[in-house]
Scaffold this motif. Structure first.
Motif, PDB file in Angstrom:
ATOM      1  N   ALA A 194      71.834  67.923  93.245  1.00  9.56           N
ATOM      2  CA  ALA A 194      72.950  68.857  93.090  1.00  9.56           C
ATOM      3  C   ALA A 194      74.169  68.224  93.739  1.00  9.56           C
ATOM      4  O   ALA A 194      74.054  67.389  94.652  1.00  9.56           O
ATOM      5  N   CYS A 195      75.325  68.583  93.230  1.00 11.61           N
ATOM      6  CA  CYS A 195      76.556  68.045  93.848  1.00 11.61           C
ATOM      7  C   CYS A 195      77.623  69.126  93.886  1.00 11.61           C
ATOM      8  O   CYS A 195      77.610  70.080  93.097  1.00 11.61           O
ATOM      9  N   SER A 203      74.082  71.505  89.297  1.00 12.56           N
ATOM     10  CA  SER A 203      72.689  71.033  89.421  1.00 12.56           C
ATOM     11  C   SER A 203      72.306  70.402  88.091  1.00 12.56           C
ATOM     12  O   SER A 203      72.240  71.104  87.064  1.00 12.56           O
ATOM     13  N   GLY A 204      72.097  69.090  88.096  1.00 14.59           N
ATOM     14  CA  GLY A 204      71.858  68.379  86.842  1.00 14.59           C
ATOM     15  C   GLY A 204      73.107  68.443  85.988  1.00 14.59           C
ATOM     16  O   GLY A 204      74.154  67.932  86.356  1.00 14.59           O
ATOM     17  N   LYS A 205      73.002  69.102  84.842  1.00 13.44           N
ATOM     18  CA  LYS A 205      74.161  69.275  83.959  1.00 13.44           C
ATOM     19  C   LYS A 205      74.642  70.732  83.927  1.00 13.44           C
ATOM     20  O   LYS A 205      75.458  71.102  83.085  1.00 13.44           O
ATOM     21  N   THR A 232      79.865  67.516  82.999  1.00 14.66           N
ATOM     22  CA  THR A 232      79.260  68.511  82.111  1.00 14.66           C
ATOM     23  C   THR A 232      80.344  69.361  81.476  1.00 14.66           C
ATOM     24  O   THR A 232      81.540  69.185  81.768  1.00 14.66           O
ATOM     25  N   THR A 233      79.925  70.275  80.632  1.00 14.93           N
ATOM     26  CA  THR A 233      80.865  71.190  79.986  1.00 14.93           C
ATOM     27  C   THR A 233      80.964  72.473  80.813  1.00 14.93           C
ATOM     28  O   THR A 233      79.939  73.121  81.092  1.00 14.93           O
ATOM     29  N   ILE A 234      82.174  72.803  81.208  1.00 14.75           N
ATOM     30  CA  ILE A 234      82.387  74.031  81.974  1.00 14.75           C
ATOM     31  C   ILE A 234      82.523  75.194  80.996  1.00 14.75           C
ATOM     32  O   ILE A 234      83.361  75.148  80.090  1.00 14.75           O
ATOM     33  N   PRO A 235      81.711  76.257  81.131  1.00 16.81           N
ATOM     34  CA  PRO A 235      81.811  77.408  80.226  1.00 16.81           C
ATOM     35  C   PRO A 235      83.231  77.981  80.226  1.00 16.81           C
ATOM     36  O   PRO A 235      83.902  77.981  81.266  1.00 16.81           O
ATOM     37  N   GLY A 283      86.674  61.112  97.269  1.00 16.78           N
ATOM     38  CA  GLY A 283      87.765  61.789  96.586  1.00 16.78           C
ATOM     39  C   GLY A 283      87.336  62.693  95.464  1.00 16.78           C
ATOM     40  O   GLY A 283      88.174  63.335  94.829  1.00 16.78           O
ATOM     41  N   LYS A 284      86.004  62.765  95.192  1.00 14.13           N
ATOM     42  CA  LYS A 284      85.570  63.555  94.029  1.00 14.13           C
ATOM     43  C   LYS A 284      84.498  64.581  94.382  1.00 14.13           C
ATOM     44  O   LYS A 284      84.612  65.760  94.059  1.00 14.13           O
ATOM     45  N   ALA A 285      83.397  64.131  95.005  1.00 16.36           N
ATOM     46  CA  ALA A 285      82.274  65.045  95.202  1.00 16.36           C
ATOM     47  C   ALA A 285      81.350  64.517  96.281  1.00 16.36           C
ATOM     48  O   ALA A 285      81.532  63.416  96.811  1.00 16.36           O
ATOM     49  N   ILE A 286      80.350  65.341  96.582  1.00 18.63           N
ATOM     50  CA  ILE A 286      79.270  64.931  97.478  1.00 18.63           C
ATOM     51  C   ILE A 286      77.977  65.475  96.876  1.00 18.63           C
ATOM     52  O   ILE A 286      77.934  66.575  96.319  1.00 18.63           O
ATOM     53  N   SER A 287      76.907  64.665  96.917  1.00 14.23           N
ATOM     54  CA  SER A 287      75.655  65.059  96.255  1.00 14.23           C
ATOM     55  C   SER A 287      74.486  64.963  97.223  1.00 14.23           C
ATOM     56  O   SER A 287      74.551  64.264  98.245  1.00 14.23           O
ATOM     57  N   ALA A 288      73.410  65.694  96.887  1.00 14.52           N
ATOM     58  CA  ALA A 288      72.197  65.670  97.705  1.00 14.52           C
ATOM     59  C   ALA A 288      71.004  65.981  96.809  1.00 14.52           C
ATOM     60  O   ALA A 288      71.147  66.580  95.729  1.00 14.52           O
ATOM     61  N   ARG A 289      69.779  65.584  97.279  1.00 14.65           N
ATOM     62  CA  ARG A 289      68.570  65.819  96.474  1.00 14.65           C
ATOM     63  C   ARG A 289      67.769  66.957  97.089  1.00 14.65           C
ATOM     64  O   ARG A 289      67.442  66.952  98.279  1.00 14.65           O
TER      65      ARG A 289
END
Length: 709
Positions: free
Chosen positions: A483-484, A520-522, A495-498, A471-477
């Motif tokens: 990255a997600c 990717s990361g933060k 993270t903080t969205i600009p 329901g939120k995201a999908i991530s991979a290495r």
């Protein structure tokens, strides 16, 4: 009373008057119900209690009326077959023309040899030629149809012989037979429209034999579900099925009316009668011959032709008292002038007989069903399946068209519309997101992967596969770290969205788009926006409908923001967040004002489709769509709605032209008959001419093109 469906083909039934006569006769038989006579297809269908009326009685009744029963269908849904074309010398109606013409020529020759007996020669020719017609008139009267065209002909011919106009009586009978043959010819042209559909399915197929890999040629009708057939480039596909090997482009014009080939690969559905354009395909059969798409379309069209349009029902009711009224008028023409004004009896008997021939209702009775049959046939050939004359009539009177959104106005699956990179290039953002989503079954993820493939992007390597956060995201290495791809809310948690990116996301969402963020990361690397985009032809279709004075409105269960965005793009109103009962209520409200058509996918919109004046399903040839709604757009194009309405309007125009031709010619010749200008042979020629003109005008619809809309 236990009844079962019974259907039989009938030869010689070539006009609506024939159909009415057969229908009346069948309804008088015990154990017979739900009589449906389709003169266009030449079939009789009914519910029969064989304990009360055996099939043999049905066939004997048909023969007594002058028609030839052919082999009964093994079941109402058996495989359609092309009507065999007999040699011309076996045509019963053509033989009648030749016999009556020969009798007239013989009478003429004898009258030249023995002039004093001219009247007797022509009288004998007329009487002998009249016997088959008089017999059909008598049997029709016994079967409950006393006021048939044969009755009028018999009375007029006998009357002409009695007043010494035997020569004209003989000519009238010849012309009557010519008119009947012309009706047969015209009916054959109309049937050709449906038979053309039957003939697109190949008669044979190349079937794989077991596991040997060898192929054998077998009749296409013998294919069973699960059989595997080989279809080479240029061949027609013998049955509905699923591609299990190979890739090719397939021309589906026989089913959808669209001539642009469709790419097919493993897992794709194909339809019987489609043309394999290039590569070889191996197809697993998914339906028997009697159940393939073409067969179902033909059965549905034939059922539609059996059902009567409102105008046709009105004319049928009119014709039941029209003919006896015409005979009464002819009688008054005969007796009033001599009795009331002392006019010559012979003159007014002659004019009364001419009036009787002019009053034949054939042209009027055929005016509507001929046009309806042509409209249904041409619609089926162009991927517009219309289930009945009443539907075809109603479509032309529609003032509002309501559309479902998803899968109807839109393609039914999300498309990538925007890629906004914060770090690097747009293509790099899309490629990394597609790599993360590589093995997902989620529609958004699949859309991202499709977009990357469409751009020909090289995807970075993923190590260890992807992991989903439900329901939120999908991530991979990746090589450079994790990255997600997730929702803006998920990104804000990580993270903080600009501020600039947050503004972009808000703007995209305001346009009714779904936005996902690549992190990717933060770091927010970029965003991808998706939306279920309108079909390419949807905006043009809405413009064409509104230009015709037809209101268009979107009824959807989607959120108001998305609905407004899509509706604004298409130039139409929208009603959003409607549950099925609310959508049904909206259709009922619109229907109270004027006739309304509802266009949907044929499944979720079933209540609204049923409640509308006309329910239209976006079909693509699927099983559900063929059985749902009043009309189906087999070509799966929104513009098909415009074409449906245009075809209906063309058919309605054709019907009123036919009625005007039929009644106009009768009015003119009635006036000339009363003035003594019209002879008997001119009177029957006028009736035959009106029938031919009406039929020819109806056949014009077979050349109707969608561009005429």
């Amino acid at each position: 009373m236990a009844t079962e469906a019974y259907k039989i083909r009938v030869e010689g039934m070539d006009c609506a008057s024939c159909a009415l006569k057969i229908e009346t006769a069948m309804q008088r038989l015990p154990g017979v119900a739900d009589v449906r006579v389709n003169y266009s297809a030449g079939t009789l269908a009914l519910q029969l209690d064989q304990d009360r009326t055996p099939p043999q009685i049905i066939e004997e009744q048909l023969r007594s009326l002058g028609y030839q029963p052919l082999a009964a269908a093994s079941s109402p849904n058996s495989v359609p077959a092309v009507r065999e074309r007999s040699p011309w010398w076996k045509d019963a109606k053509l033989r009648s023309i030749l016999i009556t013409a020969a009798m007239f020529v013989l009478a003429f020759a004898l009258s030249q040899i023995v002039p004093p007996h001219e009247r007797w020669f022509y009288s004998a020719a007329a009487v002998v030629s009249l016997i088959p017609i008089a017999r059909r008139a008598l049997m029709g009267a016994v079967a409950g149809a006393p006021f048939s065209i044969e009755t009028l002909m018999t009375v007029a011919a006998i009357g002409a012989v009695m007043i010494g106009e035997a020569e004209e009586a003989a000519v009238v009978i010849v012309l009557f037979n010519v008119g009947e043959w012309l009706e047969t010819f015209a009916a054959g042209r109309a049937r050709a429209g449906i038979e053309a559909l039957i003939e697109v399915v190949p008669r044979t197929a190349w079937r794989l034999r077991g596991g040997s890999g060898e192929v054998e040629e077998v009749p296409a009708a013998d294919l069973k579900i699960g059989d595997v057939v080989v279809v080479r480039a240029g061949d027609r596909i013998p049955s509905d099925g699923k591609v299990i090997e190979g890739r090719s482009d397939v021309n589906e014009a026989p089913i959808t009316g669209e001539s642009v080939p469709v790419a097919k690969a493993i897992g794709d559905q194909v339809y019987a009668g489609s043309i394999n354009a290039n590569g070889e395909l191996r197809i697993e059969t998914t339906s028997a011959a009697a159940d393939n798409t073409i067969a179902r379309i033909i059965h549905l069209v034939e059922q539609a032709q059996e059902s009567k349009a409102p105008t046709e029902r009105m004319i049928d009711r009119l014709s039941r008292w029209y003919t006896p009224a015409a005979m009464l008028v002819a009688l008054l023409v005969i007796i009033v002038p001599p009795l009331g004004f002392g006019e010559d009896w012979s003159t007014w008997i002659y004019r009364g007989l001419a009036t009787l021939l002019i009053a034949c209702p054939c042209a009027l009775v055929i005016s509507t069903p001929a046009a309806i049959a042509s409209g249904l046939a041409v619609g089926a050939r162009k991927g517009l399946l219309i289930k009945g004359g009443a539907v075809l009539e109603t479509l032309g009177k529609v003032k509002t068209v309501a559309f479902d959104k998803t899968g109807t106005l839109t393609l039914g699956q999300p498309q990538v519309t925007d890629v906004v990179a914060v770090v690097g290039q747009d293509d790099a953002v899309l490629a990394r997101a597609a790599a993360v989503e590589g093995n997902t079954s989620h529609p958004i993820g699949q859309a991202i992967v499709r977009a990357a493939k469409a751009r020909g992007l090289q995807l970075p390597v993923v190590f260890g596969g992807s992991q989903a956060v439900p329901g939120k995201a999908i991530s991979a290495r990746f090589k450079d770290g994790f990255a997600c791809v997730g929702s803006p809310r998920f990104a804000a948690e990580r993270t903080t969205i600009p501020p600039e990116l947050a503004t972009t996301i808000s703007s995209l969402e305001h346009e009714g788009k779904t936005v996902v963020v690549l992190i990717s990361g933060k770091t927010c690397e970029g965003v991808i926006a998706l939306r279920d985009e309108p079909r390419p032809d949807a905006a043009g279709a809405m413009q064409q409908l509104t230009s015709k004075g037809i209101a268009v409105v979107m009824l959807t269960g989607d959120n108001a923001r998305t609905a407004r965005a899509i509706a604004g793009q298409l130039g139409m109103e929208s009603r959003a967040e409607l549950l099925p009962d609310a959508k049904l209520a909206e259709i009922s409200r619109l229907k109270d004002v004027s006739p309304v058509a509802m266009v949907g996918d044929g499944i979720n919109d079933a209540p609204a489709l049923a409640a509308a004046s006309v329910g239209i399903a976006m079909g693509g040839g699927t099983d559900v769509a063929l059985e749902t709604a009043d009309a189906v757009l087999l070509n799966d194009r929104t513009r098909g709605v415009v074409e449906l309405i245009a075809l209906s309007q063309a058919t309605l125009g054709n019907i009123w032209q036919n009625i005007s031709i039929a009644l106009g010619l009768k009015a003119v010749f009635l006036a000339t008959s009363l003035l003594g200008v019209t002879t008997l042979w001119m009177a029957i020629l006028a009736d035959t001419g009106a029938t031919v003109l009406v039929t020819a005008n109806a056949l014009r619809l077979l050349r109707w093109r969608a561009s005429e809309s």
